[in-house]
Design an enzyme around this catalytic site. Structure first.
Site, PDB file in Angstrom:
ATOM      1  N   LYS A 143       0.839  -1.207   0.000  1.00 11.29           N
ATOM      2  CA  LYS A 143       0.000   0.000   0.000  1.00 11.29           C
ATOM      3  C   LYS A 143       0.871   1.252   0.000  1.00 11.29           C
ATOM      4  CE  LYS A 143      -3.871  -2.370   2.162  1.00 11.29           C
ATOM      5  NZ  LYS A 143      -4.562  -2.773   3.382  1.00 11.29           N
ATOM      6  N   GLN A 190      -4.414  -1.414   9.544  1.00  8.45           N
ATOM      7  CA  GLN A 190      -4.384  -2.748   8.929  1.00  8.45           C
ATOM      8  C   GLN A 190      -4.983  -3.787   9.874  1.00  8.45           C
ATOM      9  OE1 GLN A 190      -3.292  -3.482   5.707  1.00  8.45           O
ATOM     10  NE2 GLN A 190      -4.136  -5.508   6.165  1.00  8.45           N
ATOM     11  N   ASP A 204     -10.962   3.117   4.126  1.00  9.29           N
ATOM     12  CA  ASP A 204     -11.425   1.726   3.963  1.00  9.29           C
ATOM     13  C   ASP A 204     -12.947   1.674   3.836  1.00  9.29           C
ATOM     14  OD1 ASP A 204      -9.427  -0.182   3.739  1.00  9.29           O
ATOM     15  OD2 ASP A 204      -9.047  -0.274   5.903  1.00  9.29           O
TER      16      ASP A 204
END
Ligand code: NDP
Length: 290
Positions: free
Chosen positions: A53, A97, A120
């Site tokens: 990422k 994460q 997200d």
């Protein structure tokens, strides 16, 4: 006739190029989109995801901030870090994460992220907006699946089709169903308690599989001519003693039947990071009024 193989890598590259142009445009206007990524602990798979990422963000010109916290980080310390990033106007996107170590509540951490920085799309405010059909930050994997479907069907081609989503997780199945409904599909959601899941799936014009069970979906689950999107990523052992990735769909069995199908790897996977970076740019635009 064999199915169209939907090339997620190529579609993701196009999206990344668009994101790169948007970033360049924003930077010319004095806004440098920035994404903060927090990793707690040393799970090797998470480590790879975070590294990817950060690298991809930098490749399109997004500033990335990486926070690697030890596995024994307390929930309070993690929440403090999130709050600090919420209050930092130079940071536009925040990603924690998952999975987190067992002593930390994932739900608490997700809800602590400012909704407008929740790239997200997991915060309840974004989830609510999505289900109301309102503008929101949309979870990256289902958003990527929609883009792949539109490459096959066009912008309006989903209207009226019967879509079956296999799986009802908060990160894939549920938002996928909401997006398909928003695109005027009739949507069925199949899960582990569904009666005769295969029969439900055989009605699908569009099937999205997000189960986490290697090759569970065989030819007898698929209507001839269906479009099949395989979200599953499963690592299996090979007879040579190595491992490889396969999806939830038995690709060799299903591909001859389907109109179009995504491979694993190289289908949905590449879309997820591209979607994350697109969300970061969207968040930066919204926060800076550009
Ligand atoms: P979860 O484990 O959270 O959810 C799996 C879902 O599948 C559940 O809703 C479960 O039902 C359902 N299910 C399990 N067994 C069956 C069955 N026999 N029949 C019907 N439904 C079943 O998984 P995720 O949604 O997080 O991920 C799904 C897959 O997608 C995984 O392989 C994951 O690695 C992959 N993934 C890939 C991404 C990408 O970038 N390509 C991103 C995210 C995930 P129930 O709710 O009843 O338990």
């Amino acid at each position: 006739m064999s199915a169209i193989r939907i090339d997620g890598k190529a579609v993701a590259d196009t999206l990344l190029a668009e994101v790169g142009q948007d970033v360049a445009g924003l930077r010319q206007q004095g806004v440098h989109p920035a994404l903060a990524v927090i990793l707690v602990g040393d799970d090797p798979a998470s480590d790879v995801y975070v590294r990817n990422k950060v690298q991809r963000a930098e490749a399109v010109g997004i500033r990335s901030l990486e926070y690697r916290l030890p596995a024994n980080t307390s929930e309070a310390a993690l929440l403090e870090r999130v709050q600090a990033l919420n209050g930092d106007a130079s940071v536009h996107g925040i990603l924690v994460q998952m999975p987190l170590p067992a002593h930390i509540s994932e739900a608490s951490v997700i809800q602590a992220i400012a909704p407008h920085k929740d790239v997200d799309g997991f915060h309840r405010e974004n989830v609510g907006s999505l289900s109301l059909g309102q503008e929101s930050l949309v979870p990256c994997t289902p958003a990527g699946c929609m883009r792949l479907l539109r490459t096959v069907l066009g912008e309006d081609g989903l209207k009226g089709l019967h879509a079956v989503v296999v799986g009802r997780s908060n990160i894939v199945g549920k938002p996928m169903a909401a997006l398909l409904l928003q695109a005027d599909c009739s949507v069925t959601v199949v899960h582990s308690r569904s009666r005769d899941a295969a029969a439900l799936c055989r009605q699908a014009d569009i099937m999205v599989a997000a189960v986490g069970r290697p090759a569970m979906i065989g030819a007898d689950w698929v209507k001839p001519g269906a479009i099949v999107i395989d979200v599953g990523i499963n690592r299996i052992a090979t007879p040579e003693g190595k491992t490889r990735l396969i999806g939830d769909v038995d690709y060799p069995a299903v591909a001859p039947l389907a109109h179009a199908i995504t491979p694993v790897p190289g289908g949905v996977g590449p879309m997820t990071i591209a979607g994350l970076l697109a969300n970061t740019v969207k968040a930066a635009r919204q926060q800076t009024g550009h």
